[in-house]
Design a protein around this motif. Structure first.
Motif, PDB file in Angstrom:
ATOM      1  N   ASN A 219     -20.696  22.811   7.102  1.00  8.44           N
ATOM      2  CA  ASN A 219     -20.153  24.117   7.477  1.00  8.44           C
ATOM      3  C   ASN A 219     -20.446  25.152   6.382  1.00  8.44           C
ATOM      4  OD1 ASN A 219     -18.667  26.248   8.437  1.00  8.44           O
ATOM      5  ND2 ASN A 219     -16.849  25.032   8.919  1.00  8.44           N
ATOM      6  N   PRO A 220     -21.718  25.576   6.298  1.00 12.68           N
ATOM      7  CA  PRO A 220     -22.108  26.485   5.208  1.00 12.68           C
ATOM      8  C   PRO A 220     -21.375  27.823   5.243  1.00 12.68           C
ATOM      9  CG  PRO A 220     -23.907  26.186   6.766  1.00 12.68           C
ATOM     10  CD  PRO A 220     -22.854  25.223   7.155  1.00 12.68           C
ATOM     11  N   GLU A 221     -20.991  28.253   6.445  1.00 15.68           N
ATOM     12  CA  GLU A 221     -20.299  29.538   6.550  1.00 15.68           C
ATOM     13  C   GLU A 221     -18.950  29.494   5.827  1.00 15.68           C
ATOM     14  OE1 GLU A 221     -19.429  31.483  10.513  1.00 15.68           O
ATOM     15  OE2 GLU A 221     -21.558  30.967  10.641  1.00 15.68           O
ATOM     16  N   LEU A 222     -18.218  28.415   6.079  1.00 16.33           N
ATOM     17  CA  LEU A 222     -16.913  28.248   5.445  1.00 16.33           C
ATOM     18  C   LEU A 222     -17.082  28.130   3.929  1.00 16.33           C
ATOM     19  CD1 LEU A 222     -13.883  27.868   5.852  1.00 16.33           C
ATOM     20  CD2 LEU A 222     -14.281  25.438   6.190  1.00 16.33           C
ATOM     21  N   GLN A 223     -18.124  27.421   3.534  1.00 18.02           N
ATOM     22  CA  GLN A 223     -18.394  27.270   2.116  1.00 18.02           C
ATOM     23  C   GLN A 223     -18.623  28.634   1.470  1.00 18.02           C
ATOM     24  OE1 GLN A 223     -22.239  25.610   0.995  1.00 18.02           O
ATOM     25  NE2 GLN A 223     -21.270  24.397  -0.596  1.00 18.02           N
TER      26      GLN A 223
ATOM     27  N   GLY B  41      -1.961  25.353  -7.640  1.00 18.87           N
ATOM     28  CA  GLY B  41      -3.173  24.591  -7.397  1.00 18.87           C
ATOM     29  C   GLY B  41      -4.402  25.462  -7.584  1.00 18.87           C
ATOM     30  N   ILE B  42      -5.519  24.848  -7.941  1.00 17.61           N
ATOM     31  CA  ILE B  42      -6.756  25.595  -8.142  1.00 17.61           C
ATOM     32  C   ILE B  42      -7.905  24.844  -7.475  1.00 17.61           C
ATOM     33  CG2 ILE B  42      -8.433  26.361  -9.882  1.00 17.61           C
ATOM     34  CD1 ILE B  42      -6.115  26.747 -11.810  1.00 17.61           C
ATOM     35  N   CYS B  43      -8.686  25.556  -6.679  1.00 16.48           N
ATOM     36  CA  CYS B  43      -9.895  24.970  -6.115  1.00 16.48           C
ATOM     37  C   CYS B  43     -11.051  25.224  -7.063  1.00 16.48           C
ATOM     38  CB  CYS B  43     -10.218  25.599  -4.766  1.00 16.48           C
ATOM     39  SG  CYS B  43      -8.984  25.246  -3.523  1.00 16.48           S
ATOM     40  N   HIS B  44     -11.885  24.229  -7.279  1.00 14.10           N
ATOM     41  CA  HIS B  44     -12.969  24.398  -8.229  1.00 14.10           C
ATOM     42  C   HIS B  44     -14.322  24.590  -7.577  1.00 14.10           C
ATOM     43  CE1 HIS B  44     -10.975  23.685 -12.171  1.00 14.10           C
ATOM     44  NE2 HIS B  44     -10.013  23.367 -11.317  1.00 14.10           N
ATOM     45  N   SER B  45     -14.456  24.110  -6.367  1.00 13.35           N
ATOM     46  CA  SER B  45     -15.717  24.321  -5.670  1.00 13.35           C
ATOM     47  C   SER B  45     -15.465  24.076  -4.189  1.00 13.35           C
ATOM     48  CB  SER B  45     -16.786  23.364  -6.209  1.00 13.35           C
ATOM     49  OG  SER B  45     -18.053  23.751  -5.740  1.00 13.35           O
ATOM     50  N   TRP B  46     -16.491  24.342  -3.382  1.00 18.72           N
ATOM     51  CA  TRP B  46     -16.394  24.038  -1.962  1.00 18.72           C
ATOM     52  C   TRP B  46     -17.644  23.273  -1.562  1.00 18.72           C
ATOM     53  CZ3 TRP B  46     -13.766  27.983  -4.103  1.00 18.72           C
ATOM     54  CH2 TRP B  46     -12.430  28.144  -3.694  1.00 18.72           C
ATOM     55  N   ALA B  47     -17.450  22.104  -0.996  1.00 16.03           N
ATOM     56  CA  ALA B  47     -18.575  21.235  -0.662  1.00 16.03           C
ATOM     57  C   ALA B  47     -19.322  21.781   0.551  1.00 16.03           C
ATOM     58  CB  ALA B  47     -18.065  19.824  -0.382  1.00 16.03           C
ATOM     59  N   ASP B  49     -19.429  20.793   3.419  1.00 16.63           N
ATOM     60  CA  ASP B  49     -18.659  20.786   4.663  1.00 16.63           C
ATOM     61  C   ASP B  49     -17.572  21.863   4.647  1.00 16.63           C
ATOM     62  OD1 ASP B  49     -16.896  19.722   2.873  1.00 16.63           O
ATOM     63  OD2 ASP B  49     -16.837  17.720   3.755  1.00 16.63           O
ATOM     64  N   GLY B  50     -17.581  22.728   3.609  1.00 13.01           N
ATOM     65  CA  GLY B  50     -16.654  23.847   3.553  1.00 13.01           C
ATOM     66  C   GLY B  50     -15.283  23.486   2.994  1.00 13.01           C
ATOM     67  N   ARG B  51     -15.061  22.202   2.708  1.00  6.71           N
ATOM     68  CA  ARG B  51     -13.747  21.808   2.203  1.00  6.71           C
ATOM     69  C   ARG B  51     -13.691  21.978   0.690  1.00  6.71           C
ATOM     70  NH1 ARG B  51     -12.189  16.126   4.463  1.00  6.71           N
ATOM     71  NH2 ARG B  51     -14.054  15.565   3.308  1.00  6.71           N
ATOM     72  N   CYS B  52     -12.497  22.296   0.204  1.00  8.11           N
ATOM     73  CA  CYS B  52     -12.381  22.581  -1.221  1.00  8.11           C
ATOM     74  C   CYS B  52     -12.468  21.303  -2.050  1.00  8.11           C
ATOM     75  CB  CYS B  52     -11.083  23.340  -1.497  1.00  8.11           C
ATOM     76  SG  CYS B  52      -9.900  22.480  -2.508  1.00  8.11           S
ATOM     77  N   ILE B  53     -13.043  21.447  -3.227  1.00  2.00           N
ATOM     78  CA  ILE B  53     -13.063  20.350  -4.191  1.00  2.00           C
ATOM     79  C   ILE B  53     -12.157  20.751  -5.326  1.00  2.00           C
ATOM     80  CG2 ILE B  53     -14.445  19.001  -5.802  1.00  2.00           C
ATOM     81  CD1 ILE B  53     -16.879  19.627  -4.114  1.00  2.00           C
ATOM     82  N   SER B  54     -11.098  19.998  -5.488  1.00  2.00           N
ATOM     83  CA  SER B  54     -10.182  20.319  -6.559  1.00  2.00           C
ATOM     84  C   SER B  54     -10.045  19.119  -7.494  1.00  2.00           C
ATOM     85  CB  SER B  54      -8.852  20.708  -5.916  1.00  2.00           C
ATOM     86  OG  SER B  54      -7.839  20.697  -6.833  1.00  2.00           O
TER      87      SER B  54
END
Lengths: 239, 420
Positions: A219-223, B41-47, B49-54
């Motif tokens: 899901n690059p858009e969400l990213q 909380g802090i998110c450090h990146s987004w993979a 798939d759009g989900r946060c990496i914390s």
């Protein structure tokens, strides 16, 4: 703003020098920034209003895109005349604008608490390059001072060529040297003076970053909406 | 095996765990140590798939003695296997943390020798991080069903958050798809954690210096779409978990056909929209004062895909609207589509200065597009007969069905538990 608080009439137009276009009939006044006056003003504000209002003014004033100055002046005059309660009036145009600006700056500061990447240089120093939209270095530095008090690190605003260094005891303004500036312009791992351990560790991170995504849910858009492209320059996993 | 390969195998095996939150705990770094946690909380990146990496989300090992049908690491599945040593995980966590890649560690594992054996090895990693490395960052430990109470107690003093995965929403599905796990083995540790947290909180009121037990609470995870339970069943289960076990979060994970098994449905794509609607409904349960049985009913046991559950509720209750934003109380405002927690708080603060109009509501951040048909303000009233979209099956009057218990909570032992 300190002058406004003391009772000077609000200006018709106010803008940063770089963005100012002179008006044919207007009277001009250049305001020099002065850290003493600014600190005093913030103290006054905290006393007269509230800590969160002081912070709001501070964040809004660190906005890097301009266009907020007029409403910030109006907001300060409102605070003085109508009292701190006016800050709760979300429907007032100036209040809404200042809140929005402050939120943008605070938002970027918060975002960077996560997106800052420290690289270990061959000297052992942890060095984090970043190019933020707003003047957020001091806010971000405060966060890492609490988090990594025992390490030596530097936050380097490549866009504005400013830096803040933590030497284990104090936060100090620093001047990045020219070779580092030049290496930043190229920005790849080979050009930067990284330690051998750093190269290994960033490989591990890139591997992790790649495999943690669930393949069927790309899901690059969400990213991008969570992590806009302009921040990718300094992200180890996006290089 | 190279460390790089291990990372690929064991993060790939951990990615189906949804939770990545690093919030709810505040811990400071000592002068010698490193790391702190942030309450928000802090998110450090987004993979991708759009989900946060914390957190560094990783399995200690993917060698498993269990054979759960839905799981990629099941015994019978032919995948590359690997295990980390304690040192490897500790060093990786510290190295990632000081570069600000992560907020901390999320450690789970396949079941190697026994639940206790595996948990003990996970606790060992956490202990090393806290005691030897003075690590003050976030630690989330997964508790394996069937773990003994003594180990749970130890785990909670090193971790910020503990979680036990329910995996499947009913005992029957659990029996069919995860024959090595059972309801008791899952609920017992959850109960134990819940009790430890509340006892610890009570004790700490008297003795401030007592170490904290899982300060960020406990969470769990359900797989959606691998078994036949409907959304009403799932929401009742979730609200039961929030109310009875004081869980911080229930995570929903759309079933990804990672393995083939005749017991599992053949899906062309994971039910992502259903998962999304369940999260929306979950928010309504936790923050908006809705009950599971208001969102859904026996007549309409599944969430509509076309509109969000809050809108669906609004369309089913035309008599509740329009709501006057200048008068209504907080609970009423929260039921209006297009108004969220923030905009409701702002409306209540701002209207003290005078009645609000549409333009001001827009400035406040109300989503007018959605709210307009349901509100009255200073310069606006919706048309008398609002055009109510008709959704199949949603206009039946719900019959007064006797309140049903979930089968997950139905057993006599739960009844005893509730009385105690």
């Amino acid at each position: 703003m300190a002058q406004l608080w003391e009772g000077s009439p609000p200006p018709d137009v106010i803008a940063a020098i770089s963005r100012y276009s002179p008006d044919l009939f207007g009277q001009e006044q250049t305001i020099q920034s002065n850290s003493r006056t600014a600190a005093d003003f913030l103290k006054t504000l905290e006393k007269a209003a509230h800590r969160t209002i002081r912070n709001r003014v501070m964040y809004a004033a660190c906005c890097g895109t301009g266009g907020f100055e007029q409403s910030l002046c109006e907001y300060v005059v409102l605070l003085r005349d109508a009292g701190p309660e006016i800050d709760e009036n979300f429907s007032h145009p100036a209040v809404a604008q200042v809140r929005r600006t402050a939120r943008q700056v605070a938002g970027e500061a918060h975002r960077l608490k996560g997106l800052v990447r420290f690289r270990e240089l061959s000297t052992g120093l942890l060095w984090a390059p970043l190019s933020p939209d707003h003047h957020v270095l001091p806010f971000v530095a405060g966060h890492f001072r609490r988090r990594m008090p025992a390490a030596n690190w530097v936050l380097h605003d490549v866009k504005r060529n400013e830096a803040i260094l933590w030497d284990g005891q104090r936060l100090l303004p620093a001047m990045p040297d020219e070779s580092l500036q030049a290496a930043c312009a190229i920005n790849n791992d080979a050009a930067l003076p990284l330690s051998p351990a750093e190269k290994q560790c960033s490989e591990y991170w890139r591997t992790f970053f790649k495999t943690i995504a669930v393949p069927g849910r790309t899901n690059p858009e969400l990213q991008r909406s969570n992590m806009p492209r302009r921040y990718w320059t300094w992200l180890v996993e996006k290089q | 095996m190279l460390l790089d390969e291990k990372i690929a195998i064991l993060s790939g095996a951990a990615r189906y765990d949804v939770s990545c939150s690093s919030s709810g705990s505040s811990r400071g770094a000592g002068c010698a140590g490193m790391g702190a946690t942030s309450r928000a909380g802090i998110c450090h990146s987004w993979a991708d798939d759009g989900r946060c990496i914390s957190l560094l989300k990783i399995l200690l090992s993917n060698y498993c003695i269990y054979d759960c049908a839905y799981c990629i690491n099941r015994r019978g599945n032919d995948v590359p296997r690997a295990s980390f040593t304690t040192d490897e995980i500790v060093n990786l966590t510290i190295d990632f943390y000081r570069r600000n890649y992560i907020e901390g560690l999320f450690l789970s594992s396949a079941v190697q020798v026994s639940p206790d054996n595996t948990t003990e090895r996970m606790i060992n990693v956490a202990r090393r991080l806290r005691n030897d490395e003075q690590f003050g960052g976030y630690i989330h430990l997964k508790i394996i069903p069937g773990t003994s109470p003594e180990l749970i107690q130890r785990a909670g003093f090193y971790a910020d958050r503990l979680s036990v995965n329910i995996e499947l929403p009913s005992e029957k599905s659990l029996k069919t798809l995860a024959p090595d796990k059972n309801k008791q083995a899952i609920l017992q540790p959850m109960r134990r954690i819940g009790r430890e947290i509340s006892e610890n909180r009570a004790l700490r009121r008297k003795q401030k210096r007592l170490p904290r037990f899982a300060p960020a609470g406990q969470s769990t995870q359900l797989i959606i779409g691998a078994s036949p339970e409907n959304d009403l069943h799932i929401l009742r289960l979730a609200s039961g978990l929030y109310e009875r076990y004081a869980l911080k979060r229930v995570y929903y994970s759309a079933y990804m056909p990672a393995v083939h098994d005749r017991l599992l449905p053949e899906l062309s794509a994971p039910p992502l929209l259903r998962e999304h609607r369940l999260y929306q409904a979950d928010w309504l349960l936790r923050y908006y004062g809705f009950q599971a049985d208001e969102i859904l009913s026996e007549d309409m046991p599944d969430l509509a895909e076309a509109i969000d559950p809050k809108q669906a509720w609004a369309y089913r209750h035309p008599g509740f609207f329009p709501v006057d934003v200048n008068r209504a109380d907080r609970e009423t405002l929260l039921r209006v589509p297009g108004l969220g927690l923030t905009s409701v708080a702002r409306i209540i603060a701002s209207r003290r200065f005078g009645p609000l109009d549409l333009k001001q509501l827009d400035r406040i951040g109300v989503v007018l597009k959605r709210a307009r048909p349901f509100i009255i303000c200073r310069d606006y009233q919706p048309p008398k007969e609002p055009a109510v979209p008709v959704f199949a099956g949603q206009h039946k009057t719900p019959q007064a069905a006797p309140p049903q218990q979930l089968d997950f909570f139905d057993e006599p032992d739960m009844a005893i538990q509730r009385r105690s």
